[in-house]
Design a protein around this motif. Structure first.
Motif, short mmCIF file in Angstrom:
data_model
loop_
_atom_site.label_atom_id
_atom_site.label_comp_id
_atom_site.label_asym_id
_atom_site.label_seq_id
_atom_site.Cartn_x
_atom_site.Cartn_y
_atom_site.Cartn_z
N GLY A 100 31.27 14.01 -51.90
CA GLY A 100 30.66 12.75 -52.26
C GLY A 100 31.05 12.35 -53.68
N PHE A 101 31.27 11.06 -53.88
CA PHE A 101 31.64 10.54 -55.20
C PHE A 101 31.23 9.07 -55.26
CE2 PHE A 101 34.97 9.42 -52.34
CZ PHE A 101 35.58 8.28 -52.83
N ALA A 102 31.24 8.51 -56.46
CA ALA A 102 31.03 7.07 -56.64
C ALA A 102 29.89 6.53 -55.77
CB ALA A 102 32.32 6.31 -56.36
N ALA A 103 28.66 6.78 -56.20
CA ALA A 103 27.49 6.48 -55.36
C ALA A 103 26.94 5.08 -55.59
CB ALA A 103 26.40 7.50 -55.65
N ARG A 104 26.11 4.67 -54.66
CA ARG A 104 25.21 3.53 -54.83
C ARG A 104 23.79 4.07 -54.85
NH1 ARG A 104 26.84 0.06 -49.77
NH2 ARG A 104 27.45 2.12 -49.03
N ALA A 105 22.93 3.42 -55.58
CA ALA A 105 21.53 3.82 -55.61
C ALA A 105 20.69 2.84 -54.79
CB ALA A 105 21.00 3.88 -57.04
N ARG A 106 19.62 3.38 -54.21
CA ARG A 106 18.67 2.57 -53.45
C ARG A 106 17.61 2.08 -54.43
NH1 ARG A 106 19.40 0.37 -49.00
NH2 ARG A 106 17.40 0.96 -48.08
N VAL A 107 17.58 0.79 -54.68
CA VAL A 107 16.76 0.22 -55.75
C VAL A 107 15.87 -0.90 -55.23
CG1 VAL A 107 18.34 0.86 -57.61
CG2 VAL A 107 18.63 -1.35 -56.43
N LEU A 108 14.89 -1.25 -56.04
CA LEU A 108 14.04 -2.40 -55.77
C LEU A 108 14.56 -3.56 -56.61
CD1 LEU A 108 10.56 -0.64 -56.02
CD2 LEU A 108 12.16 -0.68 -54.09
N LEU A 109 14.84 -4.68 -55.96
CA LEU A 109 15.24 -5.89 -56.67
C LEU A 109 14.05 -6.83 -56.71
CD1 LEU A 109 17.71 -7.29 -58.00
CD2 LEU A 109 18.06 -8.47 -55.81
N VAL A 110 13.72 -7.30 -57.90
CA VAL A 110 12.50 -8.09 -58.12
C VAL A 110 12.87 -9.50 -58.57
CG1 VAL A 110 10.37 -8.28 -59.49
CG2 VAL A 110 11.21 -6.02 -58.77
N ASN A 111 12.21 -10.50 -58.00
CA ASN A 111 12.36 -11.87 -58.46
C ASN A 111 11.47 -12.07 -59.70
OD1 ASN A 111 11.73 -14.78 -58.76
ND2 ASN A 111 13.03 -15.00 -56.95
N ALA A 112 12.10 -12.24 -60.85
CA ALA A 112 11.36 -12.28 -62.12
C ALA A 112 10.66 -13.61 -62.34
CB ALA A 112 12.32 -11.99 -63.27
N GLU A 223 6.60 11.83 -57.65
CA GLU A 223 7.40 11.02 -56.74
C GLU A 223 8.79 11.65 -56.57
OE1 GLU A 223 5.36 6.65 -57.51
OE2 GLU A 223 7.03 7.26 -58.78
N PRO A 224 9.50 11.29 -55.50
CA PRO A 224 10.73 12.03 -55.16
C PRO A 224 11.95 11.69 -55.98
CG PRO A 224 10.30 10.33 -53.53
CD PRO A 224 9.10 10.36 -54.43
N GLY A 225 11.92 10.61 -56.76
CA GLY A 225 13.12 10.18 -57.47
C GLY A 225 13.88 9.13 -56.67
N THR A 226 14.88 8.54 -57.30
CA THR A 226 15.70 7.50 -56.66
C THR A 226 16.81 8.13 -55.84
OG1 THR A 226 15.25 5.89 -58.42
CG2 THR A 226 17.22 5.54 -57.11
N LEU A 227 17.00 7.63 -54.63
CA LEU A 227 18.06 8.13 -53.77
C LEU A 227 19.39 7.49 -54.14
CD1 LEU A 227 19.08 9.65 -51.24
CD2 LEU A 227 18.39 7.65 -49.89
N ARG A 228 20.42 8.32 -54.29
CA ARG A 228 21.78 7.79 -54.43
C ARG A 228 22.60 8.26 -53.24
NH1 ARG A 228 24.18 11.24 -59.65
NH2 ARG A 228 23.45 13.27 -58.93
N ILE A 229 23.39 7.34 -52.71
CA ILE A 229 24.19 7.60 -51.52
C ILE A 229 25.65 7.43 -51.88
CG2 ILE A 229 24.68 6.85 -49.16
CD1 ILE A 229 21.78 5.92 -48.96
N PRO A 230 26.43 8.50 -51.79
CA PRO A 230 27.81 8.44 -52.28
C PRO A 230 28.79 7.89 -51.26
CG PRO A 230 27.36 10.63 -51.48
CD PRO A 230 26.07 9.84 -51.32
#
Length: 314
Positions: A100-112, A223-230
């Motif tokens: 695995g390399f060069a990951a994306r993270a699973r994040v929350l996007l918020v409308n400010a 809490e479990p932390g942020t998931l990153r998916i490579p």
């Protein structure tokens, strides 16, 4: 050599060309790309169909779960990956068949604009099921891609029944859309206050100067932390061009290629400690990453997929 590639062609082509130049064009790469939303599934199914007479040498997946499917079918070649010291153990398979390399993270996007006070921001994936956000938060259907991987990981961590109950709550509470891009667009347009998506889709909306903020979720001690998916790279067990494939594999999992992907539009997250570039999607504070056993998460995938389809059938 023949490369089956699920990373978008616009990102992969320049890297492939740079690799060919690095070999003085002694190695040429024939790339097969699939443009459908289920492109990873299509490429994996083709590899499985061709297993008796392999065409593909190297599989470059833009996620991980279906790479593990190929691993479990015995279609990938074990090897020693030439990666930097300190490479996370969950980013290389137990048998050396993928890296695995060069990951994306699973994040929350918020409308400010909808949530003007940062203290109002959601901070956990669990909030997708919170009634206070009823029909004001969004998630992609967890049948393909990173959302499917995310909930397979949660099933492995939290148990089957708890995860099924959580998904049923999300179905009833959140706006469920077709993909992560659609979630990011729904947040940016104000259709919902926030949503669960990937960093590459979130940064697109930031780059468009939309009034959105990115939250890396589940950072508290309990809490479990942020998931990153490579991204994952694997050589096929019976690759027709094994020497060229080995050369290509070593080139792709290098820090310089991770930096190139980090600098690009998708702002991917380097795994290597030798990386010299911090992606613009990353926050100023350090992120605590979720510890994951992707191989365990992929167990009984077909049966799990049927259960998800039953919950999220359109």
């Amino acid at each position: 050599m023949v490369l089956y590639c699920a990373l978008d062609e616009v990102f992969a082509r320049p890297i492939i060309a740079a690799f060919e130049r690095s070999t003085d064009n002694e190695i040429g790469v024939v790339g097969k790309f699939d443009v459908e939303s289920t492109k990873t599934v299509g490429l994996v199914n083709q590899i499985i169909a061709e297993q008796q007479t392999p065409v593909c040498d190297v599989f470059w997946n833009n996620e991980i779960m279906h790479t593990v499917r190929l691993q479990k079918l015995g279609l990938l070649k074990p090897r020693t990956w030439k990666v930097a010291s300190g490479w996370p153990s969950d980013m290389i398979s137990s048998d050396g068949t993928w890296c695995g390399f060069a990951a994306r993270a699973r994040v929350l996007l918020v409308n400010a604009e909808k949530l003007t006070d940062k203290s109002q921001y959601p901070t956990s994936v669990r909030e997708l099921a919170d009634p206070k956000w009823s029909q004001n938060c969004a998630m992609a259907r967890p049948l393909f891609g990173t959302t499917a991987t995310h909930f397979a990981v949660l099933r492995e961590k939290n148990g089957h029944d708890e995860t099924i109950e959580f998904l049923s709550q999300i179905r009833d509470n959140a706006v469920v859309l077709s993909g992560n891009k659609q979630v990011a667009e729904a947040v940016a347009s104000g259709q919902v206050a926030w949503g669960l998506t990937d960093t590459d889709d979130a940064i697109v909306e930031k780059d468009r100067l939309r009034k959105v903020e990115i939250v890396f979720p589940d950072q508290q001690a309990d809490e479990p932390g942020t998931l990153r998916i490579p991204n994952t790279l694997a050589i096929l067990k019976d690759a027709p061009h094994p020497v060229a494939s080995e050369t290509f594999a070593d080139y792709i999992v290098s820090a310089s290629i991770e930096d190139r992907l980090a600098m690009g539009d998708s702002s991917q997250l380097p795994i290597s400690r030798d990386s010299e570039f911090t992606p613009r999607v990353m926050p100023k504070n350090p992120v605590r990453w979720m510890e994951v056993d992707f191989e365990a998460a992929a167990e009984d995938w077909d049966e799990w997929a049927k259960e998800l389809l039953a919950i999220f059938s359109e």
